[in-house]
Design a protein around this motif. Sequence first.
Motif, short mmCIF file in Angstrom:
data_model
loop_
_atom_site.label_atom_id
_atom_site.label_comp_id
_atom_site.label_asym_id
_atom_site.label_seq_id
_atom_site.Cartn_x
_atom_site.Cartn_y
_atom_site.Cartn_z
N ASP A 1 -2.61 2.18 -4.48
CA ASP A 1 -2.43 3.58 -4.05
C ASP A 1 -3.35 3.87 -2.87
O ASP A 1 -4.58 3.72 -2.99
CB ASP A 1 -2.86 4.55 -5.16
N ALA A 2 -2.79 4.34 -1.76
CA ALA A 2 -3.64 4.76 -0.64
C ALA A 2 -4.55 5.91 -1.05
O ALA A 2 -5.59 6.14 -0.43
CB ALA A 2 -2.76 5.18 0.53
N ALA A 3 -4.17 6.61 -2.12
CA ALA A 3 -4.98 7.74 -2.60
C ALA A 3 -6.27 7.27 -3.30
O ALA A 3 -7.07 8.10 -3.73
CB ALA A 3 -4.15 8.59 -3.55
N ARG A 4 -6.44 5.95 -3.44
CA ARG A 4 -7.68 5.40 -4.02
C ARG A 4 -8.38 4.59 -2.92
O ARG A 4 -8.19 3.38 -2.81
CB ARG A 4 -7.36 4.48 -5.20
N MET B 1 -11.51 6.20 -8.00
CA MET B 1 -10.77 7.39 -8.45
C MET B 1 -9.68 7.77 -7.44
O MET B 1 -9.78 7.49 -6.25
CB MET B 1 -11.71 8.57 -8.64
N LYS B 2 -8.65 8.40 -8.00
CA LYS B 2 -7.53 8.84 -7.15
C LYS B 2 -7.85 10.21 -6.56
O LYS B 2 -8.16 11.14 -7.31
CB LYS B 2 -6.24 8.88 -7.98
N VAL B 3 -7.76 10.33 -5.26
CA VAL B 3 -8.01 11.61 -4.60
C VAL B 3 -6.81 12.53 -4.82
O VAL B 3 -5.69 12.22 -4.42
CB VAL B 3 -8.25 11.42 -3.08
N GLU C 1 9.92 4.47 -6.24
CA GLU C 1 10.88 4.20 -5.15
C GLU C 1 10.15 3.73 -3.88
O GLU C 1 10.67 2.92 -3.12
CB GLU C 1 11.73 5.43 -4.87
N SER C 2 8.94 4.23 -3.67
CA SER C 2 8.15 3.76 -2.53
C SER C 2 7.75 2.30 -2.73
O SER C 2 7.79 1.50 -1.78
CB SER C 2 6.90 4.63 -2.36
N VAL C 3 7.39 1.94 -3.96
CA VAL C 3 7.04 0.54 -4.24
C VAL C 3 8.27 -0.34 -4.00
O VAL C 3 8.19 -1.40 -3.37
CB VAL C 3 6.53 0.36 -5.69
N LEU D 1 0.86 -1.18 0.00
CA LEU D 1 0.00 0.00 0.00
C LEU D 1 0.90 1.23 0.00
O LEU D 1 1.57 1.51 1.02
CB LEU D 1 -0.90 -0.05 1.24
N VAL D 2 0.94 1.93 -1.13
CA VAL D 2 1.85 3.08 -1.21
C VAL D 2 1.12 4.35 -0.78
O VAL D 2 0.11 4.74 -1.35
CB VAL D 2 2.54 3.23 -2.59
N ALA D 3 1.67 4.98 0.25
CA ALA D 3 0.99 6.11 0.90
C ALA D 3 1.96 7.25 1.17
O ALA D 3 1.71 8.09 2.03
CB ALA D 3 0.37 5.62 2.21
N ALA D 4 3.09 7.28 0.45
CA ALA D 4 4.15 8.23 0.82
C ALA D 4 4.13 9.54 0.02
O ALA D 4 5.07 10.32 0.12
CB ALA D 4 5.51 7.54 0.68
N GLY D 5 3.06 9.76 -0.74
CA GLY D 5 2.99 11.01 -1.51
C GLY D 5 2.75 12.21 -0.61
O GLY D 5 2.21 12.08 0.48
N THR D 6 3.12 13.39 -1.11
CA THR D 6 2.95 14.59 -0.30
C THR D 6 1.54 15.16 -0.41
O THR D 6 1.01 15.73 0.53
CB THR D 6 3.93 15.70 -0.74
N GLY E 1 8.77 5.60 2.62
CA GLY E 1 8.63 5.72 1.17
C GLY E 1 9.79 6.48 0.56
O GLY E 1 10.62 7.05 1.27
N GLY E 2 9.83 6.50 -0.77
CA GLY E 2 10.91 7.18 -1.47
C GLY E 2 10.46 8.49 -2.07
O GLY E 2 9.34 8.96 -1.83
N ALA E 3 11.34 9.08 -2.89
CA ALA E 3 11.05 10.38 -3.50
C ALA E 3 10.02 10.28 -4.61
O ALA E 3 9.35 11.26 -4.94
CB ALA E 3 12.34 10.98 -4.05
N THR E 4 9.89 9.10 -5.20
CA THR E 4 8.88 8.88 -6.24
C THR E 4 8.03 7.68 -5.86
O THR E 4 8.42 6.88 -5.00
CB THR E 4 9.52 8.58 -7.61
N ARG E 5 6.88 7.54 -6.53
CA ARG E 5 6.02 6.39 -6.26
C ARG E 5 6.80 5.10 -6.48
O ARG E 5 6.71 4.17 -5.67
CB ARG E 5 4.79 6.44 -7.16
#
Length: 221
Positions: free
Chosen positions: A105-108, A206-208, A85-87, A7-12, A79-83
Motif C-alpha cells: 500500500d502506498a498509504a504505508r 501504519m496506514k495513513v 481491482e487495482s491489484v 505498489l497500489v496507490a489508487a485510493g481517493t 487503478g480500479g474502483a477497489t483496492r
Amino acid sequence: MGVWALLVAAGTGERLGEERPKAFVRLGELPLLAESLRRLEESGWIDSIVVAAPSGWEEPTILLAEELSAAKVVAAVTGGATRAESVRAALSEVPDAAAVALVHDAARPLLTEELIERVLTPLSEGWDGVVPGLGIPDTVKRVRDDAIVETVDRSELVAVQTPQAFLTAVLRRAYAGDLSGATDCSALVEAAGGRVKVVRGDPRLMKVTTTADLELVASWL
Ligand code: C5P
C-alpha cells in the motif's frame, strides 16, 4: 526477473479532506507515494515495480518515478474502483517469469528492508504467501446494534499490514475469480486454499488515513 513489487496507490483518501488523491498528498517535500516508491527502488530484494495510479494520475506517477530515478518502475497502470481491482490491474503487467509478487500500500510509507526480507524469506520454505501482522493490544468485542454480542479471544487475532508477498502463480489464480469483499490480497489467496504465513509486522508501517496519521509519519521520517 525474480521479485516484482505492486505498489497500489489508487485510493481517493477522502478522509484526508484534500482535493488530490492520497498518494499525492505531501509528506515533507514530496508526494506520499514517493516514500514507498523510493524505498522499493532502493531495496536489494526488488527487481521491478508496477504502480497502480489513480485515474488521471498515471503521468504524474511516471514523472515522479523519473524525478526519483526509480528505474525499476516498468509501468503506471490505472487503478480500479477497489483496492483488489487495482491489484489485479497491476498484476496484469507482471510476466509469468516473475516468481514472486510483493504487494504494498502506498498509504504505508515507512517500508523497511528488514520487513521486505521477513515477508520474502518464508516463500522458499513452502509457503504460498506471507503477511506482516501485529497483535491487538485492546480487548476486542463483537457488536451488533450497539450491543456487545461477544468478547473475542484476542490471543488468536492479528491486524495485518503490507507488504504481502506471494508466489506469483498463486496470486494470479486468486485474482482470477470474484474480488468482492477482499480488503487484502491474503484473503483471496486464503479463499483459494493457499497457505499464508504471518510474520512480525512493524508499528511504524501504519496506514495513513487521517491528517494526524500524516503528521505522525512525517515526525518519524
Ligand atoms: O483505502 P485503503 O486505505 O484501504 O487503501 C489501501 C491502499 O490501497 C492505498 O495505498 C490505496 O491507494 C490503495 N487503493 C487502490 N485502489 C483503490 C482503493 C485503494 O490502489 N480503489
